[in-house]
Design a protein around this motif. Structure first.
Motif, PDB file in Angstrom:
ATOM      1  N   GLN A 150      -2.024   7.704   8.447  1.00 63.93           N
ATOM      2  CA  GLN A 150      -1.802   6.754   7.354  1.00 63.93           C
ATOM      3  C   GLN A 150      -1.823   5.308   7.857  1.00 63.93           C
ATOM      4  O   GLN A 150      -1.287   4.401   7.221  1.00 63.93           O
ATOM      5  CB  GLN A 150      -0.489   7.052   6.630  1.00 63.93           C
ATOM      6  N   LYS A 181      -9.699  -1.450   0.730  1.00 66.48           N
ATOM      7  CA  LYS A 181     -10.111  -0.218   0.046  1.00 66.48           C
ATOM      8  C   LYS A 181     -10.928   0.672   0.985  1.00 66.48           C
ATOM      9  O   LYS A 181     -10.724   1.888   1.047  1.00 66.48           O
ATOM     10  CB  LYS A 181     -10.927  -0.562  -1.194  1.00 66.48           C
ATOM     11  N   SER A 203      -3.463   9.084   3.086  1.00 61.64           N
ATOM     12  CA  SER A 203      -2.897   8.412   1.919  1.00 61.64           C
ATOM     13  C   SER A 203      -3.061   9.278   0.675  1.00 61.64           C
ATOM     14  O   SER A 203      -4.164   9.691   0.329  1.00 61.64           O
ATOM     15  CB  SER A 203      -3.601   7.061   1.699  1.00 61.64           C
ATOM     16  N   TYR A 212      -3.009   4.232  -3.852  1.00 60.07           N
ATOM     17  CA  TYR A 212      -3.187   3.590  -2.540  1.00 60.07           C
ATOM     18  C   TYR A 212      -2.769   2.122  -2.580  1.00 60.07           C
ATOM     19  O   TYR A 212      -2.004   1.668  -1.740  1.00 60.07           O
ATOM     20  CB  TYR A 212      -4.649   3.734  -2.118  1.00 60.07           C
ATOM     21  N   VAL A 222       1.209   3.871   1.729  1.00 60.02           N
ATOM     22  CA  VAL A 222       1.069   4.560   3.011  1.00 60.02           C
ATOM     23  C   VAL A 222       2.389   4.506   3.773  1.00 60.02           C
ATOM     24  O   VAL A 222       3.210   3.615   3.559  1.00 60.02           O
ATOM     25  CB  VAL A 222      -0.044   3.927   3.891  1.00 60.02           C
ATOM     26  N   LYS A 270      -8.984   2.796   3.599  1.00 63.71           N
ATOM     27  CA  LYS A 270      -8.015   3.792   3.125  1.00 63.71           C
ATOM     28  C   LYS A 270      -7.970   4.984   4.076  1.00 63.71           C
ATOM     29  O   LYS A 270      -8.987   5.618   4.347  1.00 63.71           O
ATOM     30  CB  LYS A 270      -8.399   4.269   1.722  1.00 63.71           C
ATOM     31  N   LEU A 315       0.816  -1.211   0.000  1.00 65.90           N
ATOM     32  CA  LEU A 315       0.000   0.000   0.000  1.00 65.90           C
ATOM     33  C   LEU A 315       0.854   1.267   0.000  1.00 65.90           C
ATOM     34  O   LEU A 315       1.956   1.292   0.552  1.00 65.90           O
ATOM     35  CB  LEU A 315      -0.904   0.004   1.242  1.00 65.90           C
ATOM     36  N   VAL A 343      -3.446   1.758   8.520  1.00 65.74           N
ATOM     37  CA  VAL A 343      -4.461   0.913   7.887  1.00 65.74           C
ATOM     38  C   VAL A 343      -4.698  -0.271   8.805  1.00 65.74           C
ATOM     39  O   VAL A 343      -3.830  -1.118   8.996  1.00 65.74           O
ATOM     40  CB  VAL A 343      -4.010   0.418   6.495  1.00 65.74           C
TER      41      VAL A 343
END
Length: 233
Positions: free
Chosen positions: A58, A198, A205, A209, A51, A201, A49, A60
């Motif tokens: 950021q 998804k 970010s 992504y 990030v 997110k 990703l 996840v």
């Protein structure tokens, strides 16, 4: 020691490291390579990703219920007392306790995969935060693992709900099933996991992504996946 089958070895040599495989084709290849092994291989997904997890905006992290489960037997521990403790046991929790569970964890006896707690137990759970936190097992209200509804939380954990978390390099790893699953079951699980990523997110970010998605089996090669084929699943 697990032996790598001739089929798996031959597949490694045929894999095109530059190719982005169609999701269905990749799953078929991994399932085919696993035939003949003396155990049911795990199918794993890795997502790179865009990030930087050093930044708070950021991160996840989340939870997803895979439609066909993970194929792994999940041991669940629950911090609860009285009526809620009985509710957790009835729902199938493997370990239920309070002070005794804290003591067990402090001694290094962590024979469970997921940890759930009722809200009133969080003061107690805080005593073992330094142990559970680094292992990604600390109960969290955002992930549904701190809840008065322990019955649902235990059933979800046992039924295939999966916690995910981006590591330092922005990579998320997760098991999405077993080689014994049907192609359809694995496709559905992969699609559900990617959709959850998804949705998770983070606001911080920027740019692309999801940079790369790959699938692998325990003894098989890693295959890069064409993202459009996941979207179409």
């Amino acid at each position: 020691m697990t032996k790598i089958t001739k089929k798996a070895k031959s597949l490694v040599g045929k894999v095109d490291r530059e190719k982005f495989y169609d999701l269905n084709e990749a799953i078929k290849l991994l399932k085919d390579a696993s035939k003949g092994t003396n155990f049911d291989e795990t199918i794993e997904i890795a997502m790179n990703l865009g990030v930087d997890t050093k930044h708070a905006d950021q991160q996840v992290r989340g939870i997803v219920s895979l439609p066909n489960g993970t194929g792994k037997t999940v041991r669940v521990a629950v911090f609860a007392k009285d009526e809620k403790a009985e509710e957790a046991k009835a729902a199938g929790a493997d370990i239920v306790g309070a002070e005794d569970l804290v003591e067990k964890i402090q001694k290094g006896n962590i024979d469970f995969d997921r940890c759930i707690a009722t809200p009133d137990m969080m003061g107690l759970v805080g005593r073992v935060a330094r142990v559970l936190g680094p292992k990604g097992m600390m109960p969290n209200p955002k992930l549904g693992s701190v809840t008065p509804n322990v019955k649902k939380a235990v059933e979800d954990a046992k039924g295939g709900s999966l916690e995910f978390r981006a590591e330092k390099a922005g990579v998320v790893h997760a098991r999405v099933g077993k080689a014994s699953f049907s192609e359809k079951q694995l496709v559905e699980n992969v699609a559900a996991f990617v959709e959850a990523i998804k949705r998770a997110k983070p606001t911080g970010s920027k740019g692309t992504y999801i940079n790369k998605v790959s699938l692998s089996s325990t003894m098989g090669p890693g295959l890069k996946i064409d993202f459009d084929s996941i979207q179409a699943a």
